[in-house]
Design a protein around this motif. Structure first.
Motif, PDB file in Angstrom:
ATOM      1  N   LEU A 255       3.345   8.393 -10.357  1.00  0.00           N
ATOM      2  CA  LEU A 255       2.232   9.145 -10.936  1.00  0.00           C
ATOM      3  C   LEU A 255       1.860   8.600 -12.307  1.00  0.00           C
ATOM      4  N   LEU A 256       2.863   8.251 -13.104  1.00  0.00           N
ATOM      5  CA  LEU A 256       2.604   7.718 -14.439  1.00  0.00           C
ATOM      6  C   LEU A 256       1.866   6.378 -14.357  1.00  0.00           C
ATOM      7  N   LEU A 257       2.307   5.498 -13.454  1.00  0.00           N
ATOM      8  CA  LEU A 257       1.651   4.204 -13.344  1.00  0.00           C
ATOM      9  C   LEU A 257       0.207   4.362 -12.886  1.00  0.00           C
ATOM     10  N   GLY A 258      -0.046   5.272 -11.950  1.00  0.00           N
ATOM     11  CA  GLY A 258      -1.411   5.501 -11.497  1.00  0.00           C
ATOM     12  C   GLY A 258      -2.315   5.947 -12.636  1.00  0.00           C
ATOM     13  N   VAL A 259      -1.822   6.845 -13.493  1.00  0.00           N
ATOM     14  CA  VAL A 259      -2.615   7.327 -14.623  1.00  0.00           C
ATOM     15  C   VAL A 259      -2.830   6.208 -15.638  1.00  0.00           C
ATOM     16  N   ILE A 260      -1.791   5.413 -15.913  1.00  0.00           N
ATOM     17  CA  ILE A 260      -1.927   4.300 -16.858  1.00  0.00           C
ATOM     18  C   ILE A 260      -2.974   3.314 -16.375  1.00  0.00           C
ATOM     19  N   GLU A 261      -2.949   2.989 -15.084  1.00  0.00           N
ATOM     20  CA  GLU A 261      -3.934   2.060 -14.539  1.00  0.00           C
ATOM     21  C   GLU A 261      -5.348   2.631 -14.632  1.00  0.00           C
ATOM     22  N   ALA A 262      -5.502   3.910 -14.305  1.00  0.00           N
ATOM     23  CA  ALA A 262      -6.834   4.521 -14.350  1.00  0.00           C
ATOM     24  C   ALA A 262      -7.399   4.521 -15.773  1.00  0.00           C
ATOM     25  N   LEU A 263      -6.570   4.914 -16.738  1.00  0.00           N
ATOM     26  CA  LEU A 263      -7.025   4.930 -18.134  1.00  0.00           C
ATOM     27  C   LEU A 263      -7.287   3.514 -18.633  1.00  0.00           C
ATOM     28  N   GLY A 264      -6.383   2.587 -18.295  1.00  0.00           N
ATOM     29  CA  GLY A 264      -6.543   1.216 -18.755  1.00  0.00           C
ATOM     30  C   GLY A 264      -7.790   0.562 -18.203  1.00  0.00           C
ATOM     31  N   MET A 265      -8.067   0.763 -16.914  1.00  0.00           N
ATOM     32  CA  MET A 265      -9.262   0.165 -16.320  1.00  0.00           C
ATOM     33  C   MET A 265     -10.541   0.790 -16.876  1.00  0.00           C
ATOM     34  N   HIS A 266     -10.483   2.075 -17.189  1.00  0.00           N
ATOM     35  CA  HIS A 266     -11.682   2.730 -17.729  1.00  0.00           C
ATOM     36  C   HIS A 266     -12.014   2.227 -19.126  1.00  0.00           C
ATOM     37  N   PHE A 267     -11.008   2.058 -19.976  1.00  0.00           N
ATOM     38  CA  PHE A 267     -11.265   1.693 -21.361  1.00  0.00           C
ATOM     39  C   PHE A 267     -11.237   0.181 -21.597  1.00  0.00           C
ATOM     40  N   THR A 268     -10.844  -0.605 -20.590  1.00  0.00           N
ATOM     41  CA  THR A 268     -10.882  -2.057 -20.749  1.00  0.00           C
ATOM     42  C   THR A 268     -11.774  -2.660 -19.673  1.00  0.00           C
ATOM     43  N   ASN A 269     -11.149  -3.159 -18.595  1.00  0.00           N
ATOM     44  CA  ASN A 269     -11.906  -3.807 -17.526  1.00  0.00           C
ATOM     45  C   ASN A 269     -11.157  -3.606 -16.216  1.00  0.00           C
ATOM     46  N   PRO A 270     -11.844  -3.245 -15.120  1.00  0.00           N
ATOM     47  CA  PRO A 270     -11.156  -3.042 -13.843  1.00  0.00           C
ATOM     48  C   PRO A 270     -10.388  -4.255 -13.353  1.00  0.00           C
ATOM     49  N   SER A 271     -10.824  -5.454 -13.750  1.00  0.00           N
ATOM     50  CA  SER A 271     -10.135  -6.665 -13.307  1.00  0.00           C
ATOM     51  C   SER A 271      -8.765  -6.829 -13.959  1.00  0.00           C
ATOM     52  N   LEU A 272      -8.480  -6.004 -14.976  1.00  0.00           N
ATOM     53  CA  LEU A 272      -7.202  -6.095 -15.683  1.00  0.00           C
ATOM     54  C   LEU A 272      -6.138  -5.166 -15.105  1.00  0.00           C
ATOM     55  N   ALA A 274      -3.996  -5.441 -12.559  1.00  0.00           N
ATOM     56  CA  ALA A 274      -2.702  -6.080 -12.343  1.00  0.00           C
ATOM     57  C   ALA A 274      -2.022  -6.413 -13.667  1.00  0.00           C
ATOM     58  N   LEU A 275      -2.806  -6.872 -14.643  1.00  0.00           N
ATOM     59  CA  LEU A 275      -2.243  -7.199 -15.955  1.00  0.00           C
ATOM     60  C   LEU A 275      -1.622  -5.978 -16.598  1.00  0.00           C
ATOM     61  N   LEU A 276      -2.283  -4.841 -16.517  1.00  0.00           N
ATOM     62  CA  LEU A 276      -1.745  -3.604 -17.093  1.00  0.00           C
ATOM     63  C   LEU A 276      -0.411  -3.237 -16.447  1.00  0.00           C
ATOM     64  N   SER A 277      -0.352  -3.363 -15.118  1.00  0.00           N
ATOM     65  CA  SER A 277       0.885  -3.024 -14.406  1.00  0.00           C
ATOM     66  C   SER A 277       2.029  -3.929 -14.833  1.00  0.00           C
ATOM     67  N   TYR A 278       1.758  -5.221 -14.964  1.00  0.00           N
ATOM     68  CA  TYR A 278       2.823  -6.153 -15.326  1.00  0.00           C
ATOM     69  C   TYR A 278       3.252  -5.988 -16.779  1.00  0.00           C
ATOM     70  N   VAL A 279       2.321  -5.613 -17.654  1.00  0.00           N
ATOM     71  CA  VAL A 279       2.693  -5.349 -19.049  1.00  0.00           C
ATOM     72  C   VAL A 279       3.652  -4.156 -19.103  1.00  0.00           C
ATOM     73  N   VAL A 280       3.337  -3.103 -18.342  1.00  0.00           N
ATOM     74  CA  VAL A 280       4.234  -1.941 -18.278  1.00  0.00           C
ATOM     75  C   VAL A 280       5.583  -2.348 -17.715  1.00  0.00           C
ATOM     76  N   PHE A 281       5.567  -3.142 -16.655  1.00  0.00           N
ATOM     77  CA  PHE A 281       6.790  -3.594 -15.987  1.00  0.00           C
ATOM     78  C   PHE A 281       7.697  -4.364 -16.946  1.00  0.00           C
ATOM     79  N   ILE A 282       7.136  -5.340 -17.633  1.00  0.00           N
ATOM     80  CA  ILE A 282       7.930  -6.180 -18.538  1.00  0.00           C
ATOM     81  C   ILE A 282       8.417  -5.359 -19.736  1.00  0.00           C
ATOM     82  N   SER A 283       7.562  -4.472 -20.241  1.00  0.00           N
ATOM     83  CA  SER A 283       7.947  -3.653 -21.392  1.00  0.00           C
ATOM     84  C   SER A 283       9.128  -2.756 -21.062  1.00  0.00           C
ATOM     85  N   VAL A 284       9.098  -2.136 -19.890  1.00  0.00           N
ATOM     86  CA  VAL A 284      10.197  -1.256 -19.501  1.00  0.00           C
ATOM     87  C   VAL A 284      11.477  -2.058 -19.287  1.00  0.00           C
TER      88      VAL A 284
END
Length: 300
Positions: A255-272, A274-284
């Motif tokens: 649920l957290l990843l879904g919300v992060i992706e939705a917010l990230g795509m809205h405020f940046t770019n939908p094409s990003l 996968a990048l948002l997911s991998y940034v979260v992955f590496i950070s954790v």
């Protein structure tokens, strides 16, 4: 942004996250219990999606009818796959490290096998059907929020199945046996828990959940033979967020990843996305390698 716009944005993330959680729960069950990193998990999700599409377009069956059918068929397939492949590896591998490496290679083979079978069977074109596409309006103080009916249904069913698995793991004797094996395989076996019966059963349940996820996805998205691989990667990210072996953590992480992706795509770019997911992955992995929702994390 208005309150209704925020609600629609967060809801879209939660809907996506519900599917992520359902896929991750099945994979987490397999790895946490049996140390099988089944990277072919998403391919069986794709099989469930195609079975539902065939039933709806060829036989006119309601996709909801295929939810338990997909679970049952993928459960049986998972039981067979474990008996034919991973059970033999368990018997022939001298230690857990070698078993994990061999299991990973077998999973690679299964991934390509299922992908090519799907391409041969159904072709490479995008498939889909219409189901409950009418919008559902929810009145709010500053207007109305609209959601597609099929996506609301997908979210509700994903939470239902995820919650059912968590309840099974926490309240039943079967679930207690599974958790005991996750914590101490040797100690659990000394207490009489039969892994030869439990492992194929849990592997089958894991694939059954992937079949349900595929069935739900087909209700609101187009499907293709290559759709499974991204969901496997996402499931690995979700498991990392929630902590390996933690069922509640997998649900919260999805649920957290879904919300992060939705917010990230809205405020940046939908094409990003996968990048948002991998940034979260590496950070954790770097900051909380045991997961955000594991017991160790909560104590830290």
């Amino acid at each position: 942004m208005s309150f209704s716009a925020w609600l629609e944005l967060l809801a879209s993330g939660l809907i996506t996250g519900g599917i992520y959680a359902l896929v991750a729960l099945g994979l987490n069950l397999q790895y946490g219990l049996m140390r099988i990193l089944n990277i072919a998990h998403g391919e069986f999700l794709m099989v469930g999606a195609y079975l539902t599409w065939m039933a709806q377009t060829s036989l006119g069956l309601n996709p909801l009818f295929m939810v338990p059918v997909s679970f049952g068929m993928l459960f049986a397939l998972g039981w067979v796959v474990h008996r034919l492949c991973f059970r033999r590896l368990t018997a022939t591998s001298p230690n857990i490290d070698i078993f994990e490496a061999r299991g990973l290679m077998v999973a690679f083979g299964l991934m390509f096998l299922v992908q090519n079978f799907a391409s041969w069977m159904w072709g490479g074109d995008l498939r889909g059907y219409d189901f409950l596409t009418e919008p559902v309006e929810i009145p709010l103080p500053d207007g109305t929020a609209q959601f597609a009916g099929n996506k609301l249904l997908v979210f509700a069913l994903a939470l239902l199945f995820s919650g059912a698995l968590i309840v099974l793991m926490r309240t039943t004797l079967l679930g207690k046996g599974v958790r005991a094996l996750m914590q101490s395989p040797t100690g659990a076996q000394l207490m009489g828990i039969n892994t030869r019966r439990l492992h194929p059963l849990m592997f089958g349940i894991g694939l059954g959940l992937s079949g349900v996820a595929g069935c739900l996805l087909s209700m609101s998205y187009t499907i293709s033979p290559s759709m499974g691989e991204p969901y496997t990667v996402t499931a690995l990210i979700v498991i990392t967020l929630g902590g390996f072996g933690s069922m509640g953590g997998a649900l919260a992480g999805g649920l957290l990843l879904g919300v992060i992706e939705a917010l990230g795509m809205h405020f940046t770019n939908p094409s990003l996305k996968a990048l948002l997911s991998y940034v979260v992955f590496i950070s954790v992995l770097l900051l909380r390698p045991e997961g955000l929702f594991s017991r160790k994390s909560r104590k830290a």
